[in-house]
Design a protein around this motif. Structure first.
Motif, PDB file in Angstrom:
ATOM      1  N   LYS A  76       0.828  -1.198   0.000  1.00 41.93           N
ATOM      2  CA  LYS A  76       0.000   0.000   0.000  1.00 41.93           C
ATOM      3  C   LYS A  76       0.867   1.254   0.000  1.00 41.93           C
ATOM      4  CE  LYS A  76      -3.674   2.323   2.595  1.00 41.93           C
ATOM      5  NZ  LYS A  76      -4.513   2.282   3.829  1.00 41.93           N
ATOM      6  N   ILE A  77       1.934   1.229   0.797  1.00 35.27           N
ATOM      7  CA  ILE A  77       2.856   2.358   0.836  1.00 35.27           C
ATOM      8  C   ILE A  77       3.506   2.557  -0.533  1.00 35.27           C
ATOM      9  CG2 ILE A  77       5.063   3.151   1.797  1.00 35.27           C
ATOM     10  CD1 ILE A  77       4.179   1.774   4.440  1.00 35.27           C
ATOM     11  N   CYS A  78       3.929   1.454  -1.155  1.00 38.25           N
ATOM     12  CA  CYS A  78       4.526   1.543  -2.500  1.00 38.25           C
ATOM     13  C   CYS A  78       3.539   2.125  -3.496  1.00 38.25           C
ATOM     14  CB  CYS A  78       4.981   0.163  -2.964  1.00 38.25           C
ATOM     15  SG  CYS A  78       6.427  -0.477  -2.114  1.00 38.25           S
ATOM     16  N   ARG A  79       2.324   1.622  -3.450  1.00 34.68           N
ATOM     17  CA  ARG A  79       1.316   2.025  -4.431  1.00 34.68           C
ATOM     18  C   ARG A  79       0.879   3.478  -4.244  1.00 34.68           C
ATOM     19  NH1 ARG A  79      -1.945  -1.485  -3.138  1.00 34.68           N
ATOM     20  NH2 ARG A  79      -3.405  -0.298  -1.864  1.00 34.68           N
ATOM     21  N   GLU A  80       0.653   3.901  -2.996  1.00 32.33           N
ATOM     22  CA  GLU A  80       0.074   5.218  -2.749  1.00 32.33           C
ATOM     23  C   GLU A  80       1.111   6.298  -2.479  1.00 32.33           C
ATOM     24  OE1 GLU A  80      -2.712   4.773   0.413  1.00 32.33           O
ATOM     25  OE2 GLU A  80      -4.039   3.422  -0.697  1.00 32.33           O
ATOM     26  N   GLN A  81       2.192   5.938  -1.780  1.00 35.93           N
ATOM     27  CA  GLN A  81       3.144   6.952  -1.350  1.00 35.93           C
ATOM     28  C   GLN A  81       4.388   7.042  -2.238  1.00 35.93           C
ATOM     29  OE1 GLN A  81       2.253   8.973   1.102  1.00 35.93           O
ATOM     30  NE2 GLN A  81       0.384   7.782   1.377  1.00 35.93           N
ATOM     31  N   MET A  82       4.644   6.010  -3.035  1.00 33.84           N
ATOM     32  CA  MET A  82       5.894   5.985  -3.774  1.00 33.84           C
ATOM     33  C   MET A  82       5.702   5.984  -5.282  1.00 33.84           C
ATOM     34  SD  MET A  82       7.913   3.235  -1.358  1.00 33.84           S
ATOM     35  CE  MET A  82       9.525   3.621  -1.995  1.00 33.84           C
ATOM     36  N   PHE A  83       4.804   5.145  -5.799  1.00 29.25           N
ATOM     37  CA  PHE A  83       4.722   4.955  -7.245  1.00 29.25           C
ATOM     38  C   PHE A  83       3.378   5.371  -7.840  1.00 29.25           C
ATOM     39  CE2 PHE A  83       7.837   1.635  -5.838  1.00 29.25           C
ATOM     40  CZ  PHE A  83       8.948   2.283  -6.348  1.00 29.25           C
ATOM     41  N   CYS A  85       5.769  -6.642  -9.775  1.00 24.25           N
ATOM     42  CA  CYS A  85       6.799  -5.738  -9.277  1.00 24.25           C
ATOM     43  C   CYS A  85       6.206  -4.368  -8.950  1.00 24.25           C
ATOM     44  CB  CYS A  85       7.895  -5.580 -10.322  1.00 24.25           C
ATOM     45  SG  CYS A  85       9.148  -4.351  -9.897  1.00 24.25           S
ATOM     46  N   PRO A  86       6.329  -3.889  -7.692  1.00 21.17           N
ATOM     47  CA  PRO A  86       5.725  -2.601  -7.329  1.00 21.17           C
ATOM     48  C   PRO A  86       6.392  -1.406  -8.007  1.00 21.17           C
ATOM     49  CG  PRO A  86       7.086  -3.427  -5.526  1.00 21.17           C
ATOM     50  CD  PRO A  86       7.001  -4.527  -6.546  1.00 21.17           C
ATOM     51  N   GLY A  87       7.659  -1.587  -8.456  1.00 23.60           N
ATOM     52  CA  GLY A  87       8.377  -0.481  -9.075  1.00 23.60           C
ATOM     53  C   GLY A  87       8.150  -0.338 -10.563  1.00 23.60           C
ATOM     54  N   LEU A  88       7.182  -1.062 -11.122  1.00 22.90           N
ATOM     55  CA  LEU A  88       6.924  -1.024 -12.564  1.00 22.90           C
ATOM     56  C   LEU A  88       6.691   0.402 -13.083  1.00 22.90           C
ATOM     57  CD1 LEU A  88       4.656  -3.549 -14.490  1.00 22.90           C
ATOM     58  CD2 LEU A  88       4.743  -1.156 -15.121  1.00 22.90           C
TER      59      LEU A  88
END
Length: 524
Positions: free
Chosen positions: A128-135, A440-443
Motif C-alpha cells: 500500500k505504501i509503495c502504491r500510494e506513497q511511492m509509485f 513488481c511494485p516499481g513497474l
C-alpha cells in the motif's frame, strides 16, 4: 571428527533426506512430466550455465508444465502463457508465497522485504505504501524533474565522449544513470559520477548482490545445510548488504535532522520524504528498519534490471540499423531536435514503446521472475503441484516460443504496432514484471526510466561500432543472473547529430503538419 568422516556423515544424511523427500513427492499425486532425477542431486546438473536456456530446451521435450528435483527441492517450471495465467492469476493466492533463498536470510531480509514476505498484513501495508506513497502517478509526476536532470548528465557525458572521440560502455553509462535516477527519486542525490571510482564501487555492490541470488547454492538445494552456509553465500550477502545499510542510515539520519531542525526546512520531492511523512502518522506500519529493507529492494532490483534492459535495447538497435532509423525518425518527428525527451512524450512514441516491449520479450530482465511456492497441493492441467514446491515461470521461454510469436528469434518491434499487448501484467505472453498480487511494485518507475534512457541515447546521437565491426557481429550472448546481463559489454562511439540532419527533420515535421509530402529519400 576429521574432514573425511564429516563428509561421509553429511553425504549419508543427504541420501536419507533425498529419499525421504522423494517418497513425500510420490505421495503428492500425479506429478508433471520431467527428466529422471539422479540420486541425491536430482536434476541439478541439467541446469547448466544458463538455466533459462537449458530449461527451455527441456520444456520442448516434457511440455510447458515440467517437474524437476533440484537436490531435495520439488521444482515446477512453467513455460507457457496459459499455465502462467493459471499460476499467477487463477491460483494466485495458493502460489503467492515465496521460496526463500539462503541469501535472503542475511539481516533477516526475508522477514521485512516486500519481495519475500508472505501475503499477510505486513506485506499488504508495504504494498500500500509503495502504491500510494511511492509509485502513484502523482508522486512520479512530482519527481520527474529529478530524472530529467540525470538524463541531461547522461547526454553531457556522451557529448564529452563525442568531442574526445572516446568509446562509450553503454552498459556502464546506463548503470550509472539508472543508479542516479534511482537515488535521485529515492533521496534527491547522486550516488555516482561517470568515470569515477565511486561508481565502480557502487556498481560492484549492486552487481554482487544480484549475482549472489543466482549462484547455485547447496543450502537452497538442501535446506538442511543452511545453518552451515557451506559456500559462504550468507556471510558474503551480509557484508555487502551492510555496506548499503550504512549509506541508508546516513541519508535517513541526515534527512531526519534536517526535518527536525526547523519548521521551514527545505521539502524534497523524493520518495524518502513521502515515506517519512507517511511514517509520522502511521508509525506502526513502517519502522526505520523495515524502511531500509524496502529501500534495498527498490535500489538493487531497480538499478540493475533497468540498466541491463537499456543495454539490451541499444544492442538490438545497433544490430538492426533500420530499426534504429525508425526509432530516431519518430523521435525527431514527435519531439524535434531542440529539446530533451520528456516523460509526457512516451505515450506519443508508439515505435519506441514497441522497441521496449520487444526488448522485454527477447531479453527479459528476470528470466524466471522471482520464484513462488505452493502453499497446498494444487491441481493444474490434471497434474498435482505438491505443497512447498518451488515455482519457476520461465518468461524467457515464453518470449522465444514459435507457437506464440512469428520469427521469435528475430528482433522485430513492428510486431507490437498491431498487437494490443502490454507488459503490465494482464497479457501473459509478456510479463517481464510478473503478474497478480506480486507484480513488481516499481513497474511505474521502471517504465519511465527505461523509455527515457533509450530515447535520450538515440535522439541526441548517432552510434558507430568499434573497429569497423559490422552490426551482425555485435555479441548477444547472455550471462545468467537474477537479471539477465550481456556476457560481452556493449561499446560504441557516439556521433553528435549534424545540423543538416536536424534541419531536414525540422522541414519534414513542418510539412507533415501542413499535410504535404516531400521525398527526402537521401536522408532515410
Amino acid at each position: 571428527m576429521d574432514f573425511l568422516t564429516f563428509l561421509l556423515v553429511v553425504l549419508s544424511f543427504l541420501v536419507w533426506y533425498s529419499l525421504r523427500s522423494n517418497l513425500r513427492g510420490r505421495r503428492s499425486g500425479k506429478l508433471p512430466p520431467g527428466p529422471y532425477p539422479f540420486p541425491i542431486i536430482g536434476n541439478i546438473l541439467q541446469l547448466g550455465k544458463n538455466p533459462h536456456q537449458s530449461l527451455t530446451k527441456l520444456s520442448k521435450i516434457y511440455g510447458p508444465l515440467m517437474y524437476l528435483k533440484l537436490g531435495s527441492r520439488n521444482t515446477i517450471v512453467v513455460s507457457s502463457p496459459d499455465i502462467a495465467k493459471q499460476v499467477l492469476q487463477k491460483h494466485d493466492q495458493v502460489f503467492s508465497s515465496r521460496t526463500i533463498p539462503a541469501a535472503a536470510t542475511a539481516y533477516d531480509h526475508y522477514k521485512k522485504s516486500v519481495g519475500w514476505l508472505p501475503v499477510a498484513s505486513q506485506w499488504r501495508n508495504l504494498r500500500k505504501i509503495c502504491r500510494e506513497q511511492m509509485f502513484s502517478s502523482h508522486r512520479m509526476d512530482a519527481s520527474q524533474g529529478l530524472r530529467q536532470e540525470k538524463l541531461k548528465k547522461l547526454c553531457a557525458y556522451v557529448h564529452d565522449c563525442c568531442i574526445n572521440d572516446q568509446v562509450v560502455d553503454i552498459g556502464d553509462a546506463a548503470f550509472i544513470t539508472s543508479l542516479n535516477l534511482m537515488s535521485a527519486t529515492l533521496f534527491s542525490i547522486d550516488f555516482a559520477q561517470f568515470s569515477s571510482k565511486s561508481a565502480q564501487e557502487t556498481k560492484e555492490v549492486v552487481r554482487v548482490l544480484m549475482s549472489i541470488g543466482a549462484v547455485p547454492n547447496l543450502a537452497d538445494f538442501f535446506p538442511v545445510l543452511k545453518f552451515i552456509d557451506p559456500q559462504g553465500i550468507v556471510r558474503k550477502t551480509k557484508s555487502y548488504v551492510g555496506k548499503v545499510f550504512v549509506i541508508f542510515d546516513d541519508l535517513i539520519n541526515q534527512r531526519l535532522k534536517s526535518r527536525g531542525g526547523s519548521l521551514d526546512h527545505p521539502v524534497k520531492n523524493d520518495l524518502l520524504e513521502a515515506i517519512l511523512d507517511h511514517s509520522q502518522t502511521n508509525e506502526s506500519e513502517l519502522t526505520f528498519d523495515v524502511l531500509k529493507h524496502l529501500l534495498l529492494d527498490l535500489f538493487v532490483a531497480g538499478t540493475d534490471t533497468t540498466s541491463s534492459t537499456v543495454e539490451w535495447a541499444m544492442t538490438e538497435l545497433l544490430r538492426n540499423p533500420e530499426k534504429m532509423s525508425k526509432a530516431k525518425n519518430e523521435l525527431m518527428t514527435v519531439v524535434g531536435g531542440n529539446r530533451q525527451v520528456e516523460e509526457s512524450d512516451i505515450s506519443r512514441l508508439p515505435y519506441l514503446q514497441s522497441v521496449i516491449k520487444e526488448t522485454f520479450r527477447y531479453h527479459p530482465p528476470a528470466p524466471f521472475l522471482v520464484p513462488r511456492k505452493a502453499e497446498v497441493d494444487t491441481e493444474i492441467n490434471g497434474y498435482t503441484i505438491p505443497k512447498d514446491a518451488q515455482i519457476l515461470v520461465n518468461v524467457w521461454a515464453t518470449g522465444r516460443d514459435s507457437n506464440i510469436w512469428l520469427n521469435p528469434d528475430s528482433f522485430e518491434p513492428e510486431r507490437f504496432l498491431d498487437l494490443e499487448i502490454d507488459f503490465k501484467g494482464k497479457d501473459f505472453e509478456l510479463i517481464p514484471f510478473g503478474s497478480g498480487r506480486r507484480i513488481c511494485p516499481g513497474l511505474p518507475l521502471a517504465y519511465r526510466m527505461v523509455h527515457l534512457m533509450v530515447a535520450s541515447l538515440i535522439h541526441n546521437f548517432n552510434w558507430k561500432l568499434e573497429q569497423g565491426m559490422k552490426p551482425e557481429e555485435v555479441d548477444i550472448n547472455e550471462e545468467f543472473g537474477l537479471s539477465l546481463q550481456k556476457a560481452v559489454p556493449l561499446k560504441a562511439f557516439p556521433i553528435k547529430l549534424s545540423l543538416m540532419y536536424l534541419l531536414i527533420h525540422s522541414i519534414r515535421k513542418n510539412d507533415t503538419h501542413r499535410g504535404q509530402s516531400r521525398n527526402f529519400s537521401l536522408w532515410r
